[in-house]
Structures are given as C-alpha cells and as structure tokens.
Design a protein around this motif. Structure first.
Motif, PDB file in Angstrom:
ATOM      1  N   SER A  16       0.963  -1.214   0.134  1.00 21.73           N
ATOM      2  CA  SER A  16       0.014  -0.047  -0.122  1.00 21.73           C
ATOM      3  C   SER A  16       0.860   1.285  -0.008  1.00 21.73           C
ATOM      4  CB  SER A  16      -0.867   0.094   1.242  1.00 21.73           C
ATOM      5  OG  SER A  16      -1.703  -0.967   1.319  1.00 21.73           O
ATOM      6  N   GLY A  17       0.490   2.176  -0.717  1.00 23.58           N
ATOM      7  CA  GLY A  17       1.222   3.472  -0.828  1.00 23.58           C
ATOM      8  C   GLY A  17       2.562   3.521  -1.741  1.00 23.58           C
ATOM      9  N   SER A  18       2.829   2.308  -2.540  1.00 21.60           N
ATOM     10  CA  SER A  18       3.871   2.320  -3.110  1.00 21.60           C
ATOM     11  C   SER A  18       4.104   3.074  -4.456  1.00 21.60           C
ATOM     12  CB  SER A  18       4.570   0.718  -3.407  1.00 21.60           C
ATOM     13  OG  SER A  18       3.379   0.250  -4.216  1.00 21.60           O
ATOM     14  N   GLY A  19       2.535   3.382  -4.874  1.00 24.42           N
ATOM     15  CA  GLY A  19       2.198   4.157  -6.140  1.00 24.42           C
ATOM     16  C   GLY A  19       1.719   3.231  -7.126  1.00 24.42           C
ATOM     17  N   LYS A  20       1.251   2.028  -6.833  1.00 24.00           N
ATOM     18  CA  LYS A  20       0.863   0.838  -7.795  1.00 24.00           C
ATOM     19  C   LYS A  20      -0.140   1.851  -9.021  1.00 24.00           C
ATOM     20  CE  LYS A  20      -0.676  -2.294  -5.557  1.00 24.00           C
ATOM     21  NZ  LYS A  20      -0.600  -1.677  -4.018  1.00 24.00           N
ATOM     22  N   LEU A 154       6.635  -2.920  -7.303  1.00 24.82           N
ATOM     23  CA  LEU A 154       6.778  -1.558  -7.276  1.00 24.82           C
ATOM     24  C   LEU A 154       6.723  -1.271  -5.654  1.00 24.82           C
ATOM     25  CD1 LEU A 154       7.220   1.047  -8.940  1.00 24.82           C
ATOM     26  CD2 LEU A 154       4.786   1.276  -8.476  1.00 24.82           C
ATOM     27  N   THR A 155       7.961  -0.942  -5.068  1.00 29.73           N
ATOM     28  CA  THR A 155       7.966  -0.830  -3.585  1.00 29.73           C
ATOM     29  C   THR A 155       8.461   0.524  -3.244  1.00 29.73           C
ATOM     30  OG1 THR A 155       8.863  -1.902  -1.655  1.00 29.73           O
ATOM     31  CG2 THR A 155      10.512  -1.538  -3.409  1.00 29.73           C
ATOM     32  N   ALA A 156       8.580   0.932  -1.930  1.00 32.17           N
ATOM     33  CA  ALA A 156       8.975   2.146  -1.397  1.00 32.17           C
ATOM     34  C   ALA A 156       9.115   1.793   0.210  1.00 32.17           C
ATOM     35  CB  ALA A 156       8.025   3.345  -1.819  1.00 32.17           C
ATOM     36  N   SER A 157       9.929   2.981   0.980  1.00 27.22           N
ATOM     37  CA  SER A 157       9.902   2.655   2.152  1.00 27.22           C
ATOM     38  C   SER A 157       8.702   3.021   2.867  1.00 27.22           C
ATOM     39  CB  SER A 157      11.076   3.760   2.722  1.00 27.22           C
ATOM     40  OG  SER A 157      10.637   5.007   2.565  1.00 27.22           O
ATOM     41  N   GLU A 158       8.498   2.633   4.259  1.00 24.62           N
ATOM     42  CA  GLU A 158       7.438   2.763   4.904  1.00 24.62           C
ATOM     43  C   GLU A 158       7.162   4.387   5.122  1.00 24.62           C
ATOM     44  OE1 GLU A 158       6.452   2.441   9.732  1.00 24.62           O
ATOM     45  OE2 GLU A 158       6.707   0.547   8.566  1.00 24.62           O
ATOM     46  N   ASP A 159       8.168   5.114   5.299  1.00 30.95           N
ATOM     47  CA  ASP A 159       7.925   6.698   5.404  1.00 30.95           C
ATOM     48  C   ASP A 159       7.445   7.064   4.070  1.00 30.95           C
ATOM     49  OD1 ASP A 159       8.466   9.151   7.039  1.00 30.95           O
ATOM     50  OD2 ASP A 159       9.832   9.387   5.087  1.00 30.95           O
ATOM     51  N   ALA A 160       7.969   6.875   2.920  1.00 38.57           N
ATOM     52  CA  ALA A 160       7.519   7.352   1.824  1.00 38.57           C
ATOM     53  C   ALA A 160       6.031   6.872   1.297  1.00 38.57           C
ATOM     54  CB  ALA A 160       8.349   7.021   0.751  1.00 38.57           C
ATOM     55  N   ARG A 161       5.694   5.604   1.821  1.00 41.25           N
ATOM     56  CA  ARG A 161       4.595   5.210   1.473  1.00 41.25           C
ATOM     57  C   ARG A 161       3.579   5.995   2.449  1.00 41.25           C
ATOM     58  NH1 ARG A 161       3.576   0.043   2.718  1.00 41.25           N
ATOM     59  NH2 ARG A 161       5.312  -0.265   3.983  1.00 41.25           N
ATOM     60  N   LEU A 162       3.847   6.061   3.674  1.00 42.09           N
ATOM     61  CA  LEU A 162       2.782   6.749   4.693  1.00 42.09           C
ATOM     62  C   LEU A 162       2.535   8.388   4.180  1.00 42.09           C
ATOM     63  CD1 LEU A 162       4.183   5.323   8.086  1.00 42.09           C
ATOM     64  CD2 LEU A 162       1.766   5.137   6.878  1.00 42.09           C
ATOM     65  N   ARG A 163       3.584   9.090   3.584  1.00 39.42           N
ATOM     66  CA  ARG A 163       3.599  10.230   3.145  1.00 39.42           C
ATOM     67  C   ARG A 163       2.673  10.465   2.071  1.00 39.42           C
ATOM     68  NH1 ARG A 163       7.774  11.815   1.226  1.00 39.42           N
ATOM     69  NH2 ARG A 163       9.240  10.147   1.639  1.00 39.42           N
ATOM     70  N   ILE A 178      -0.188  11.578   9.017  1.00 34.09           N
ATOM     71  CA  ILE A 178       0.631  10.416   8.858  1.00 34.09           C
ATOM     72  C   ILE A 178      -0.017   9.608   9.932  1.00 34.09           C
ATOM     73  CG2 ILE A 178       2.811   9.484   9.085  1.00 34.09           C
ATOM     74  CD1 ILE A 178       3.791  11.587   7.628  1.00 34.09           C
ATOM     75  N   ALA A 179      -0.126   9.901  11.156  1.00 34.47           N
ATOM     76  CA  ALA A 179      -0.578   9.113  12.142  1.00 34.47           C
ATOM     77  C   ALA A 179      -1.927   8.528  11.714  1.00 34.47           C
ATOM     78  CB  ALA A 179      -0.710  10.017  13.600  1.00 34.47           C
ATOM     79  N   ALA A 180      -2.826   9.486  11.031  1.00 35.77           N
ATOM     80  CA  ALA A 180      -4.161   9.025  11.020  1.00 35.77           C
ATOM     81  C   ALA A 180      -4.422   8.007   9.834  1.00 35.77           C
ATOM     82  CB  ALA A 180      -5.049  10.234  10.468  1.00 35.77           C
ATOM     83  N   THR A 181      -3.185   8.140   9.096  1.00 35.68           N
ATOM     84  CA  THR A 181      -3.251   7.090   7.877  1.00 35.68           C
ATOM     85  C   THR A 181      -2.241   5.669   8.311  1.00 35.68           C
ATOM     86  OG1 THR A 181      -3.067   8.966   6.204  1.00 35.68           O
ATOM     87  CG2 THR A 181      -2.478   6.759   5.501  1.00 35.68           C
ATOM     88  N   ARG A 182      -1.524   5.691   9.389  1.00 38.47           N
ATOM     89  CA  ARG A 182      -0.653   4.676   9.515  1.00 38.47           C
ATOM     90  C   ARG A 182      -1.451   3.354   9.767  1.00 38.47           C
ATOM     91  NH1 ARG A 182       4.337   4.128  11.223  1.00 38.47           N
ATOM     92  NH2 ARG A 182       4.604   6.473  11.502  1.00 38.47           N
ATOM     93  N   ASP A 183      -2.383   3.346  10.495  1.00 38.17           N
ATOM     94  CA  ASP A 183      -2.997   2.076  10.889  1.00 38.17           C
ATOM     95  C   ASP A 183      -3.637   1.334   9.403  1.00 38.17           C
ATOM     96  OD1 ASP A 183      -4.283  -0.101  12.764  1.00 38.17           O
ATOM     97  OD2 ASP A 183      -5.962   0.745  11.922  1.00 38.17           O
ATOM     98  N   GLN A 184      -4.442   2.148   8.557  1.00 39.35           N
ATOM     99  CA  GLN A 184      -5.082   2.055   7.499  1.00 39.35           C
ATOM    100  C   GLN A 184      -4.000   1.263   6.651  1.00 39.35           C
ATOM    101  OE1 GLN A 184      -6.907   4.052   3.749  1.00 39.35           O
ATOM    102  NE2 GLN A 184      -7.803   4.560   5.577  1.00 39.35           N
TER     103      GLN A 184
END
Length: 238
Positions: A16-20, A154-163, A178-184
């Motif tokens: 999730s969040g890798s930009g797929k 397609l991958t990315a760091s956890e920080d990049a994906r959360l941002r 970011i905190a609100a998105t982290r769990d999802q």
C-alpha cells in the motif's frame, strides 16, 4: 500492434502506498494499452456485500456474493469507472469505510480464487481489445499472471508510503495526517500478507524502488523496465 505481435502484458505488485495505481495508470496511458485495477474488484465486492447486508465475517456468504458480483470495470486508464449492479461506486469504494473493511474480503481464501480467475479473464480480454494491459494489485505477479511479459514489484520505504497515502487521503503529509493513515496502510499490508506475498520479488520479477523518486520519475523507471524486458517503447502499441 500488428496481428502477429504478442499483446503487451504488464503485471505490477507492491505494498500500500507504493504508487501502484497512479503509476500503473500513467504507464498504461503512455503505452496506449488498457488498465486493470484488481484491488478495485475486492473493494467493489466489499461494497456489494455491505449494500446487500452480507456479513463480511460470514466467509461462505461472501464467497457466494463473489460468484454473483455484477461488476463492470472501465479499462481506460484516464477514465476509471467502477459499477456494481449498474450503480457507479467509483468514489464509494475509496472511502475509509470500505478501506477499513476490505481486508476481511481480501483475506477470504474462498474469494481469492474466484476474483483471481476473473482477473485473468479480464486481462486476456483487455489485451485482446487494446493490444496490451497493465494490471496491478496483490498476487498479480505471482498467482494471477506469472506468465505476464513484464512483472514488476513496485516498492517504497514505509515513510515514503505513509507520506504518499496521507497526501492522497488527507491532502497533506504532516504528523497528524500520517498518524491517521498509519493504521490503515500498515494494518492492510499486515492482514493481506497472510494470504499474499507482495514485499519480496519472486523469480523473474523486477523490483522498482520509488522511495526517492517523484511521480514522473517512478513512471519513467517502470517504462524503462518495460523497454528493457519487453523491448516496447511508449509508441509501439499505438
């Protein structure tokens, strides 16, 4: 594409969040081929079950719903529409209400083979119609389309994906968003990893790390892999 050419099939997997989704749509548009968002199928089924009053924890009932799902998906990467039973749910399936529940459907081991076969059938149909297909989502490079001409993780760091996901969902990437998105994001990946491998590239799958790439650079990186593996440029299929 001439009649004797093999359709250009591209399978893109990743967390999730890798930009797929955004990258896959742009790649399909640049190559002039159709697009398939397999994740939208799980989201559409989730919406359908909730709309029909099917309890998502009732695995057998969800399997029956999957078999009868009246789903229509647009294949134009620039004009994505998802219809269920004639109702346009394109926006509805992207809400937090669906995002928070979709893992219950996606981890249903009876549902996955049904939707995976539907995904194979759609890939074949789209490729025949448009000369190729970019399909993205869980299991696409390994279970659904292991024979795709090009397979990319397609991958990315956890920080990049959360941002990225924070900016997409909340409009910004400050600490609160970011905190609100982290769990999802992280919970979805954790849940799905129980039934799907999308963090490590399988044999023959090319990894593209977009952690330090912007959107345009990510698209170009994927197109470079397509050119290298399949010998296609963005004008070959038009």
């Amino acid at each position: 594409m001439s009649r004797d050419q093999t359709p250009l099939t591209i399978a893109i997997d990743g967390p999730s969040g890798s930009g797929k989704s955004s990258v896959s749509k742009a790649v399909a548009d640049r190559l002039g081929v159709g697009y398939l968002d397999t994740g939208a199928m799980y989201r559409a089924l989730t919406w359908w079950c909730l709309d029909q009053g099917v309890e998502l924890t009732d695995e057998a009932a969800v399997v029956i719903a999957a078999q009868a799902l009246p789903l229509e998906l647009a294949t134009d990467p620039q004009d994505q529409r998802v219809l269920v039973g004639g109702t346009d749910v394109t926006a509805d399936i992207r809400t937090t209400a669906i995002s928070s529940e979709v893992s219950k459907v996606a981890t249903n081991t009876g549902v996955r083979p049904i939707l995976q076969q539907a995904q194979r059938d759609r890939m074949t149909a789209i490729a025949a119609e448009t000369g190729g297909v970019v399909a993205e989502g869980r299991d696409i490079t390994t279970v659904v389309a292991p024979d795709a001409l090009v397979r990319i993780l397609l991958t990315a760091s956890e920080d990049a994906r959360l941002r990225r996901r924070s900016a997409e969902v909340h409009g910004n990437a400050d600490e609160e968003a970011i905190a609100a998105t982290r769990d999802q994001v992280l919970r979805r990946d954790r849940d799905d990893s129980a039934v799907s491998q999308f963090t490590v590239a399988a044999d023959g799958v090319v990894t593209v790390d977009t952690s330090d790439l912007d959107f345009d650079e990510s698209v170009e990186a994927v197109l470079a892999v397509v050119a290298s593996v399949a010998g296609h440029t963005q004008s070959d299929t038009r």
